[in-house]
Design an enzyme around this catalytic site. Structure first.
Site, short mmCIF file in Angstrom:
data_model
loop_
_atom_site.label_atom_id
_atom_site.label_comp_id
_atom_site.label_asym_id
_atom_site.label_seq_id
_atom_site.Cartn_x
_atom_site.Cartn_y
_atom_site.Cartn_z
N LYS A 57 -24.44 29.01 -14.26
CA LYS A 57 -25.86 29.64 -15.26
C LYS A 57 -25.47 31.16 -15.11
CE LYS A 57 -29.12 31.59 -15.69
NZ LYS A 57 -29.22 32.92 -16.52
N GLU A 85 -27.88 35.85 -18.84
CA GLU A 85 -28.25 35.69 -20.12
C GLU A 85 -27.81 37.42 -20.93
OE1 GLU A 85 -30.26 35.67 -17.99
OE2 GLU A 85 -32.30 36.15 -18.74
N SER A 134 -32.31 39.68 -8.06
CA SER A 134 -33.07 40.60 -7.40
C SER A 134 -34.04 39.85 -6.57
CB SER A 134 -34.30 40.96 -8.74
OG SER A 134 -34.71 39.94 -9.06
N CYS A 152 -25.37 45.90 -5.50
CA CYS A 152 -26.19 45.71 -4.39
C CYS A 152 -25.66 46.43 -3.22
CB CYS A 152 -26.31 44.11 -4.25
SG CYS A 152 -24.60 43.30 -3.60
N GLU A 191 -35.88 49.15 -5.20
CA GLU A 191 -34.55 49.32 -5.65
C GLU A 191 -34.86 50.01 -7.00
OE1 GLU A 191 -33.05 45.48 -6.38
OE2 GLU A 191 -31.03 46.33 -5.65
#
Ligand code: NAD
Length: 484
Positions: free
Chosen positions: A175, A178, A228, A283, A384
């Site tokens: 997946k 998007e 996240s 990250c 972050e």
């Protein structure tokens, strides 16, 4: 002009989602719409899971070396299409083309590592565990696994998992984010050419509904998630509730320490790429710059000069050092943090808010931004931000560095620049983050070492790639045997 509508890849075919809800895909450098992505639903998920489930038994019974040969062919096909994948990646994500090439290279390295299955998947055995009784354990695949991945690495991250799942005999569903569905679509066109048996490898596009469809489906055995921290926690909890295996990698707030004995000139190029590579959206990006004691004056001067010299623009231009951030809303979020840093009393030394690129007035550009006199309790030093925003702090010794690193909300990665082995050892020994760089700005483990953090940066126990990932995708069946 009609924009391309992204399709799902299920059971060896490109099919339309049954959902009528769609989203737009943007080129972040130009601000133009470039495709339409379906926000799929549980019907799309059910089709993919059924295909993967139907394909499982035959694939599982295919000898591991034969499964590995599909990956050898895939590696060759990726090499042939290397530049094209990288260009699609830069077009929808924004990172500069050389970084996109690096990402494709890392993707291929995972395929290379996974082909070691005939060594990595073996079990162990012991005779005579009791009188005339022998015992052995062998690793078996479990069924259908899935990956849910983020926007900042549209190509590589799914491939931290997929090659290992397939080569150990599982079937798979990806997946993609998007926001960036086109890179994985390009990659799956190549997967199709290589000709895996139908249903072995599938892709479903969408957002939350597809994720929930995967989490709820009883035939999904395990999930690999990267994104996240709030989503990573949600995935981890839901997998606990539904009894799935899970490895869930979250966000980061990485501290980069410069000890007074470090060679600043040698460190500077890697410092700049650490903080501003991928426009701060890794990250593993540096976020907090911590020169220790009086070395801060030299670091400040040289770092600001190098940051100012960076060329900002469309990542497809080979001369550009930093591209745009991923989306218009994300740009707003970053600008919000810069404003907050000013309100909180940090000193803004380099301001990237008004960054303009003449040829691309609608691009989502944020220039290199540097704050000085940042305090650990400020939000720019705890949250972050995921953009090219640097918070400079000034610890006075290694104890203060360790206190700063270990008191952040995240523990993904941290780096130290020093010429002292003793200082480096103490840092490696005491700092919580799991990925440590010594005179290396971006401590990114290669495919044969595990990738993942600690604390709020990682939920689970087996991380991405490395040796252990073969365990994530297999169950150890133990046989205790006696013959008369
Ligand atoms: P994100 O959490 O918004 O999205 C990640 C995936 O989760 C996407 O596929 C998205 O469709 C899905 N998703 C998002 N919200 C959801 C929800 N509420 N319910 C169900 N599914 C949901 O992350 P992002 O913005 O795409 O990526 C950036 C983040 O990823 C940063 O925090 C970054 O640090 C992190 N990241 C971590 C690593 C790592 O190795 N730890 C690597 C890359 C990125």
């Amino acid at each position: 002009m009609t924009l391309p509508l992204i399709k799902n890849f299920v059971n060896g075919e490109w099919i339309d989602s049954t959902s009528t809800t769609t989203g737009d895909v943007w080129n972040p450098a130009t601000g133009e719409k470039i495709a339409t992505v379906p926000y799929g639903n549980s019907e799309d998920v059910n089709k993919a899971v059924q295909a993967a489930k139907d394909a499982f038994w035959e694939w599982r019974a295919t000898p591991p070396l034969t499964r590995a040969r599909y990956l050898f062919r895939l590696k060759d096909a990726f090499e042939e299409n290397f530049e094209e994948i990288a260009r699609v990646l830069t077009t929808e994500q924004g990172k500069v083309i050389d970084e996109a090439r690096g990402e494709v290279r890392r993707m291929i390295e995972n395929i290379e590592h996974a082909t070691g299955v005939t060594t990595m998947m073996t079990g162990y055995t012991l005779e005579d565990i009791a009188k005339d009784i022998d015992c052995y354990g062998h690793r078996q695949p479990l069924g259908v696994f899935a990956a849910i991945v983020p926007y900042n690495f549209p190509g590589m991250v799914a491939w931290w998992f997929l090659p290992y799942a397939l080569v150990t005999g599982n079937t798979y569903i990806v997946k993609p984010s998007e926001q960036v569905p086109m890179t994985q679509t390009k990659i799956f066109e190549i997967v199709e050419e290589v000709g895996f048996p139908e249903g072995v490898v599938n892709m479903v596009h969408g957002s939350r509904d597809v994720v929930n469809g995967l989490l709820d489906h009883p035939d999904i055995k395990g999930i690999s998630f990267v994104g996240s921290t709030p989503t990573a926690k949600y995935i981890y909890q839901r997998c606990g509730e539904t009894g799935k295996r899970v490895q869930s990698l979250g966000g980061a707030k990485n501290v980069v320490t410069i000890m007074p004995d470090a060679d600043i000139d040698q460190a500077m190029p890697s410092l700049i790429t650490s903080f501003f590579g991928c426009a701060g959206q890794r990250c593993l990006s540096g976020s907090i710059l911590a020169p220790v004691g009086s070395v801060i004056d030299e670091v400040r001067e040289k770092f600001i000069a190098a940051a100012k010299a960076m060329k900002i623009g469309n990542g497809l231009d080979e001369s550009v050092a930093m591209g745009p951030v991923g989306s218009a809303p994300h740009k707003e979020k970053i600008l919000g943090y810069i404003n907050k840093g000013i309100e909180e009393g940090a000193e803004l030394l380099l301001d990237g808010r008004d960054c303009k690129v003449d040829e691309y007035p609608n691009g989502y550009f944020v220039g290199p931004t540097v704050f000085d006199k940042v305090k650990p309790e400020m939000s720019i030093c705890s949250d972050e931000i995921f953009g090219p925003v640097v918070s400079m702090v000034n610890p006075q010794n290694l104890d203060e560095v360790v206190e700063l690193v270990n008191s952040r909300n995240y523990a993904n990665a941290s780096c130290i620049y020093t010429q002292s082995g003793a200082v480096a050892r103490e840092f490696k020994y005491k700092a919580h983050p799991s990925m440590i760089g010594v005179n290396i700005g971006i401590a990114a483990p290669m495919s044969f070492f595990p990738f993942g953090g600690y604390g709020n940066s990682f939920f689970g126990d087996i991380k991405g790639h490395g040796r252990e990932v073969f365990q994530f995708f297999t169950d150890m069946k133990v046989v205790i045997e006696r013959w008369f």
